[in-house]
Design an enzyme around this catalytic site. Structure first.
Site, short mmCIF file in Angstrom:
data_model
loop_
_atom_site.label_atom_id
_atom_site.label_comp_id
_atom_site.label_asym_id
_atom_site.label_seq_id
_atom_site.Cartn_x
_atom_site.Cartn_y
_atom_site.Cartn_z
CB CYS A 1 5.50 -3.67 7.31
SG CYS A 1 5.49 -3.02 5.63
CB CYS B 1 0.73 -3.83 -0.01
SG CYS B 1 0.95 -5.06 1.27
CB THR C 1 7.31 0.38 2.72
OG1 THR C 1 6.75 1.35 3.59
CG2 THR C 1 7.14 -1.00 3.30
CD GLU D 1 8.82 2.12 6.07
OE1 GLU D 1 8.79 2.86 5.05
OE2 GLU D 1 7.98 1.22 6.28
CG HIS E 1 -1.00 1.59 0.51
ND1 HIS E 1 -0.61 0.28 0.32
CD2 HIS E 1 -0.11 2.11 1.39
CE1 HIS E 1 0.47 0.03 1.05
NE2 HIS E 1 0.79 1.13 1.71
CE1 TYR F 1 -1.22 1.07 5.00
CE2 TYR F 1 -0.94 0.89 7.36
CZ TYR F 1 -0.46 1.29 6.13
OH TYR F 1 0.76 1.89 6.04
CB CYS G 1 -1.13 -5.78 6.31
SG CYS G 1 -0.89 -4.07 6.85
CD GLU H 1 4.10 0.50 7.68
OE1 GLU H 1 3.97 -0.58 8.28
OE2 GLU H 1 4.75 0.62 6.63
FE1 SF4 Z 1 3.29 -2.98 4.92
FE2 SF4 Z 1 0.70 -3.23 5.45
FE3 SF4 Z 1 1.60 -1.24 3.83
FE4 SF4 Z 1 1.58 -3.84 3.05
S1 SF4 Z 1 -0.20 -2.53 3.53
S2 SF4 Z 1 3.22 -2.36 2.75
S3 SF4 Z 1 2.14 -4.88 4.94
S4 SF4 Z 1 1.99 -1.53 6.05
FE FE Z 2 3.37 1.43 4.44
#
Ligand code: SF4
Ligand code: FE
Length: 484
Positions: A102, A106, A193, A259, A294, A298, A300, A448
């Site tokens: 992570c 974001c 985060t 976190e 958000h 993801y 990500c 997560e």
């Molecule tokens: Fe972390 Fe993914 Fe959330 Fe970005 S979208 S803060 S990389 S979990």
């Molecule tokens: Fe997150």
């Protein structure tokens, strides 16, 4: 050009904070022995700043600000087109590929894009002046290339009760006092985060609020070093392995997430950083838009999935079984699941739309479907990676044993696989898969994915709201000539 270098970023977050870790109060975290635990998460954010400096990633990592005309980091951009929404998810996949964890930045990005349109709509209805105030705040963020955390989840107390019915009124963050310069807030925001290594945070309500709950309808920007902010570092699986000298035990020894449990104890917020104060009727829009953006973010996890698929394929090579048909089939299944996640991220971006404020937003239904899949597929991809790696991921001797002059040579002998494979490389790879499938990075890749941006039920509620069941009933009635 307002782009910080990784080194400038690191220097800029070396500010005294109110942090607790393992029961100890730490303010100069970068000088403390526990910095070894924190450092990988800072390395990850540094990587974002580093990638933005590279010409080959400029189109993904930077954008032209519509507020100043300057080149800015994309994490501070307000989406101006469908292309921006697509570039956002491409950037997130890229950084996931480069860090396998992570990368934290974001949340504030998504909060800003939500507030941009919600403040505009509040002003249109109420003649308030939140939108310009937010834009002025955000110009400063862009100019300084600040890392902004996003704070939504309250501690919530008794989940069966509304905020005003809680025994402890601080179960949800709320305004406790005000004067002509600003407000004072008290409460806690959990699962934060990257809060420790961010410059500032945007705070938002955690749910749609009702009449009588105006003190909870509050959104603002805050310096993370502000007086009254207390941070407690979140404990994670195998985290103290980072304190050991044997680096490879950690698995992903360069990068990680972080976190923080954040308490706001009578924290002062100046008027110029308040973006919502009492407008209960806009809390639902803010919460849902942020959640939608958000959930799109993801994407990500597809980048992290790429790395895990690569690790599983490499472990098959190291074991000499890469040509076996069942191994190839399992890799295909992992790719299929990962690319399904990617298809959803692309789809919710491509079907985005323009808000009246002028910025672009993802498709809400598809973003929720995307995130619902993210709550499931990484578990299956992780299971297949464990399957391909073999039982050794939970029985491997320690690095100290492998390096021991006494027992090391025997371990090397019996851990050898194909002639060209070094046992040390195999050890590193297995620890890496352990890290992602059951170690500290699995919290980011799997848990997560389950709870981040809202737990699975939150997406199911949004999917049922957005699905238009009545329209679907109409379709069948039309075909069957049912008029009632
Ligand atoms: Fe972390 Fe993914 Fe959330 Fe970005 S979208 S803060 S990389 S979990
Ligand atoms: Fe997150």
């Amino acid at each position: 050009m307002p782009l910080k270098t990784p080194e400038e970023y690191l220097e800029s977050i070396k500010r005294e904070i109110n942090l607790y870790m393992f029961g100890e109060k730490i303010s100069r975290f970068w000088e403390h022995p526990y910095y070894k635990i924190i450092e990988p998460s800072i390395n990850t954010v540094k990587k974002i700043y580093a990638l933005a400096q590279k010409p080959e990633y400029k189109h993904l990592m930077t954008a032209k600000s519509h507020l100043t005309g300057e080149t800015i980091n994309r994490f501070t951009h307000i989406h101006q087109s469908i292309d921006d929404l697509l570039l956002k998810v491409e950037m997130q996949r890229l950084i996931g590929q480069k860090t396998a964890c992570c990368f934290q930045r974001c949340v504030g990005f998504d909060a800003a894009n939500s507030l941009y349109s919600v403040t505009w709509e509040m002003d249109k209805k109420n003649n308030s002046a939140y939108h310009d105030r937010f834009k002025n705040y955000w110009i400063e963020v862009q100019k300084n290339d600040f890392f902004i955390a996003g704070s939504m989840t309250d501690s919530k107390g008794d989940r069966g009760k509304r905020p005003i019915d809680q025994t402890d009124p601080d179960a949800y963050l709320h305004i406790v006092d005000e004067n002509n310069k600003g407000i004072f807030v008290t409460g806690a925001k959990v699962h934060q985060t990257g809060f420790l290594n961010s410059h500032q945070a945007i705070v938002m309500p955690t749910l749609a609020l009702r009449k009588g709950e105006e003190d909870y309808a509050v959104s603002f920007g805050i310096d993370t070093t502000a007086k009254g902010i207390i941070m407690i570092y979140g404990r994670q699986t195998s985290d103290t392995r980072k304190l050991e000298d044997e680096l490879f035990e950690v698995g992903n020894f360069k990068y990680g997430g972080q976190e923080i449990f954040v308490i706001f104890d009578n924290v002062f917020v100046p008027n110029e950083k308040i973006f919502m104060k009492g407008e209960i009727e806009f809390t639902g829009a803010l919460v849902n838009r942020f959640a939608g953006y958000h959930r799109q973010s993801y994407a990500c996890k597809t980048g992290v999935g790429d790395v895990l698929i690569g690790a599983a394929a490499l472990s098959a090579q190291y074991n000499g079984v890469e040509r076996a048909s069942h191994i190839r089939d399992k890799l295909v299944e992992m790719i299929h699941l990962n690319e399904t996640l990617w298809s959803c991220a692309v789809a919710c971006s491509a079907k985005g739309f323009k808000r009246e404020a002028g910025n672009y937003e993802m498709d809400m239904l598809l973003a929720n479907v995307a995130k619902q899949n993210v709550t499931r597929f990484p578990y299956e991809i992780g299971r297949l990676a464990e399957d391909l790696a073999g039982g050794i991921i939970c029985t491997m001797p320690s690095q100290k044993d492998i390096e021991s002059s006494e027992i090391g040579p025997l371990i090397q002998k019996y851990l050898s696989t194909c002639e060209e494979v070094s046992v040390n490389d195999r050890f590193k790879l297995i620890r890496f898969i352990e890290n992602l499938s059951m170690g500290v990075a699995s919290l980011s890749y799997k848990t997560e994915s389950l709870h981040g941006a809202g737990s699975p039920q939150a997406q199911r509620i949004m999917i049922s709201r957005q699905a238009g069941i009545e329209d679907k009933i109409r379709l069948v009635k039309d075909i069957l000539d049912i008029s009632s």
